[in-house]
Write a protein that holds these residues in place. Sequence first.
Motif, mmCIF file in Angstrom:
data_model
loop_
_atom_site.group_PDB
_atom_site.id
_atom_site.type_symbol
_atom_site.label_atom_id
_atom_site.label_comp_id
_atom_site.label_asym_id
_atom_site.label_seq_id
_atom_site.Cartn_x
_atom_site.Cartn_y
_atom_site.Cartn_z
ATOM 1 N N PRO A 1 0.741 -1.243 0.126
ATOM 2 C CA PRO A 1 -0.080 -0.226 -0.162
ATOM 3 C C PRO A 1 0.851 1.176 0.011
ATOM 4 O O PRO A 1 0.430 2.346 -0.395
ATOM 5 C CB PRO A 1 -0.661 -0.141 1.456
ATOM 6 C CG PRO A 1 -0.016 -1.183 2.171
ATOM 7 C CD PRO A 1 0.541 -2.086 1.320
ATOM 8 N N LEU A 2 1.883 1.322 0.491
ATOM 9 C CA LEU A 2 2.963 2.424 0.520
ATOM 10 C C LEU A 2 3.345 2.669 -0.815
ATOM 11 O O LEU A 2 3.264 3.788 -1.457
ATOM 12 C CB LEU A 2 4.160 2.136 1.297
ATOM 13 C CG LEU A 2 4.186 1.874 2.779
ATOM 14 C CD1 LEU A 2 5.485 1.824 3.362
ATOM 15 C CD2 LEU A 2 3.203 2.950 3.266
ATOM 16 N N VAL A 3 3.681 1.728 -1.826
ATOM 17 C CA VAL A 3 4.036 1.916 -3.164
ATOM 18 C C VAL A 3 3.200 2.263 -3.972
ATOM 19 O O VAL A 3 2.956 2.961 -4.699
ATOM 20 C CB VAL A 3 4.837 0.412 -3.609
ATOM 21 C CG1 VAL A 3 5.060 0.647 -5.128
ATOM 22 C CG2 VAL A 3 5.989 0.516 -2.910
ATOM 23 N N SER A 4 1.970 1.561 -3.902
ATOM 24 C CA SER A 4 0.718 1.694 -4.842
ATOM 25 C C SER A 4 0.092 3.086 -4.539
ATOM 26 O O SER A 4 -0.796 3.645 -5.414
ATOM 27 C CB SER A 4 -0.225 0.550 -4.397
ATOM 28 O OG SER A 4 -0.793 0.593 -3.265
ATOM 29 N N GLY A 5 0.166 3.568 -3.345
ATOM 30 C CA GLY A 5 -0.343 5.080 -2.940
ATOM 31 C C GLY A 5 0.559 6.070 -2.644
ATOM 32 O O GLY A 5 0.000 7.208 -2.190
ATOM 33 N N ARG A 6 1.905 6.030 -3.008
ATOM 34 C CA ARG A 6 2.758 6.899 -2.565
ATOM 35 C C ARG A 6 2.740 7.277 -1.423
ATOM 36 O O ARG A 6 2.617 8.565 -1.096
ATOM 37 C CB ARG A 6 2.854 8.166 -3.980
ATOM 38 C CG ARG A 6 4.273 8.656 -3.614
ATOM 39 C CD ARG A 6 4.682 9.586 -4.966
ATOM 40 N NE ARG A 6 3.596 10.597 -4.995
ATOM 41 C CZ ARG A 6 3.600 11.694 -6.226
ATOM 42 N NH1 ARG A 6 4.398 11.357 -6.927
ATOM 43 N NH2 ARG A 6 2.865 12.501 -5.973
ATOM 44 N N LYS A 7 2.451 6.450 -0.253
ATOM 45 C CA LYS A 7 2.246 7.020 1.114
ATOM 46 C C LYS A 7 3.363 6.942 1.956
ATOM 47 O O LYS A 7 4.412 6.277 1.487
ATOM 48 C CB LYS A 7 1.120 5.883 1.671
ATOM 49 C CG LYS A 7 -0.248 6.139 1.088
ATOM 50 C CD LYS A 7 -1.202 4.873 1.370
ATOM 51 C CE LYS A 7 -2.696 5.165 0.467
ATOM 52 N NZ LYS A 7 -3.335 3.837 0.887
ATOM 53 N N LEU A 8 3.535 7.636 2.970
ATOM 54 C CA LEU A 8 4.622 7.681 3.885
ATOM 55 C C LEU A 8 4.221 7.319 5.196
ATOM 56 O O LEU A 8 3.211 7.661 5.677
ATOM 57 C CB LEU A 8 5.075 9.381 3.764
ATOM 58 C CG LEU A 8 6.263 9.542 4.682
ATOM 59 C CD1 LEU A 8 6.911 10.880 4.054
ATOM 60 C CD2 LEU A 8 5.875 9.921 6.124
ATOM 61 N N VAL A 9 5.260 6.511 5.855
ATOM 62 C CA VAL A 9 5.139 6.160 7.498
ATOM 63 C C VAL A 9 6.265 6.762 7.974
ATOM 64 O O VAL A 9 7.419 6.682 7.548
ATOM 65 C CB VAL A 9 5.148 4.485 7.325
ATOM 66 C CG1 VAL A 9 5.139 4.335 9.019
ATOM 67 C CG2 VAL A 9 3.858 4.120 6.913
ATOM 68 N N GLY A 10 6.030 7.530 8.965
ATOM 69 C CA GLY A 10 7.250 8.363 9.747
ATOM 70 C C GLY A 10 6.819 8.204 11.063
ATOM 71 O O GLY A 10 6.041 7.302 11.577
ATOM 72 N N GLY A 11 7.734 8.676 12.032
ATOM 73 C CA GLY A 11 7.873 8.727 13.539
ATOM 74 C C GLY A 11 8.070 10.138 13.716
ATOM 75 O O GLY A 11 8.529 10.891 12.975
ATOM 76 N N SER A 12 8.166 10.247 15.081
ATOM 77 C CA SER A 12 8.217 11.687 15.738
ATOM 78 C C SER A 12 8.238 11.413 17.285
ATOM 79 O O SER A 12 7.599 10.667 17.695
ATOM 80 C CB SER A 12 7.282 12.532 15.279
ATOM 81 O OG SER A 12 7.312 13.843 15.918
ATOM 82 N N ASP A 13 9.324 12.167 17.842
ATOM 83 C CA ASP A 13 9.561 11.934 19.550
ATOM 84 C C ASP A 13 8.858 13.341 19.720
ATOM 85 O O ASP A 13 8.199 14.052 18.954
ATOM 86 C CB ASP A 13 11.059 12.127 19.518
ATOM 87 C CG ASP A 13 11.185 11.329 21.126
ATOM 88 O OD1 ASP A 13 10.191 11.200 21.774
ATOM 89 O OD2 ASP A 13 12.302 11.082 21.308
ATOM 90 N N PHE A 14 9.084 13.609 20.865
ATOM 91 C CA PHE A 14 8.845 14.976 21.492
ATOM 92 C C PHE A 14 9.369 15.904 21.081
ATOM 93 O O PHE A 14 10.414 15.720 20.087
ATOM 94 C CB PHE A 14 8.846 14.916 23.214
ATOM 95 C CG PHE A 14 10.067 14.791 23.730
ATOM 96 C CD1 PHE A 14 11.150 15.656 23.982
ATOM 97 C CD2 PHE A 14 10.683 13.449 23.668
ATOM 98 C CE1 PHE A 14 12.214 15.562 24.474
ATOM 99 C CE2 PHE A 14 12.057 13.149 24.278
ATOM 100 C CZ PHE A 14 12.716 14.301 24.661
#
Length: 359
Positions: free
Chosen positions: A290-303
């Motif tokens: 689903p990342l490739v087929s929708g050009r989606k991004l999964v990221g993270g973040s701290d405080f």
Amino acid sequence: MAKTVEEDKQQKAFGWAATDPSGTLSPFYFSRRENGDEDVTLKILYCGVCHSDLHILKNDWGFTSYPIVPGHEIVGVATKVGKNVTKFKVGDRVGVGVLVGSCKTCECCQQDLENYCPRLIFTYNSHNPDGTKNYGGYSDMIVVDQRYVLLFPDNLPLDAGAPLLCAGITVYSPMKYYGMTEAGKHLGVAGLGGLGHVAVKIAKAFGLKVTVISSSAQKESEAIDRLGADSFLVSSDPAKIKSAIGSMDYIIDTVSAAHPLLPLLSLLKVNGKLVTLGLPNKPLELPVFPLVSGRKLVGGSDFGGMKETQEMLEFCAKHNIAADIELIRIDEINTAMERLAKSDVRYRFVIDVANSLSQ
């Protein structure tokens, strides 16, 4: 018997600590350093109870150093300031969040991203360069370098404002960094707990359309009627999830337990962003298709860093944003931890330190 030089540089403090992985807290005497030239001393009035406090108490992440006094959502009043302190004066309403030190010289520190410094010093469960141990805000006072102290806006309540020092900045920072601030865009907030409920409030202040995604159908009324969300999705209802496929620009995932990411990714539009903030103690499975087929991004973040945390406090004061809290006495903390483990809190415990901590 004469005191040593090191003993002369310390002052007595009192709080509640855990001494083993049972996590049970009890009264504890310890020492803080004397107020130095760059330091601010706080009389602690309130301290929020973060889910990470529970993880550390139980040694869930495997690096707890006992004895431990938790607490990194600390607010109070400045009682001493060093001669080189320029930003604070005695009597100021002040706060201390997740960090009390960093190297001050690396690229991250130079960019006001002290929270990503490789030599970051946490407010508790950490040691200073000289080997002394740091204890948190379930205590009567704390001494902190002025760089890591925050000024509380006058119209922000200290008790309900305390959780903003962790929960607030942890959702505000990714919203700013990942561009989740454009009015009219659609944000999903997965998990309606300490972080999630503040995320709803901040997102609405940015003008976003907000959908809460929760495993608990009972939270729908709270999400919409109490917190101002626009809609609600039960994550365990395949039909409801299917009806919302491809409808969201962003999702902030605050869930701290292991959970599948595929349903959340399916809710995103093309170019959608999923940002994870929870810290499950098991790896999450990330489906790539689903990342490739929708050009989606999964990221993270701290405080966030200190500059951004101060910005967040001022933003919340401007928009009358504070946490929904249950105020407790320090002697109720072990019961509160049991309830927190069951997610039985709406939505953040805050300890009334000044009115309940007595030696």
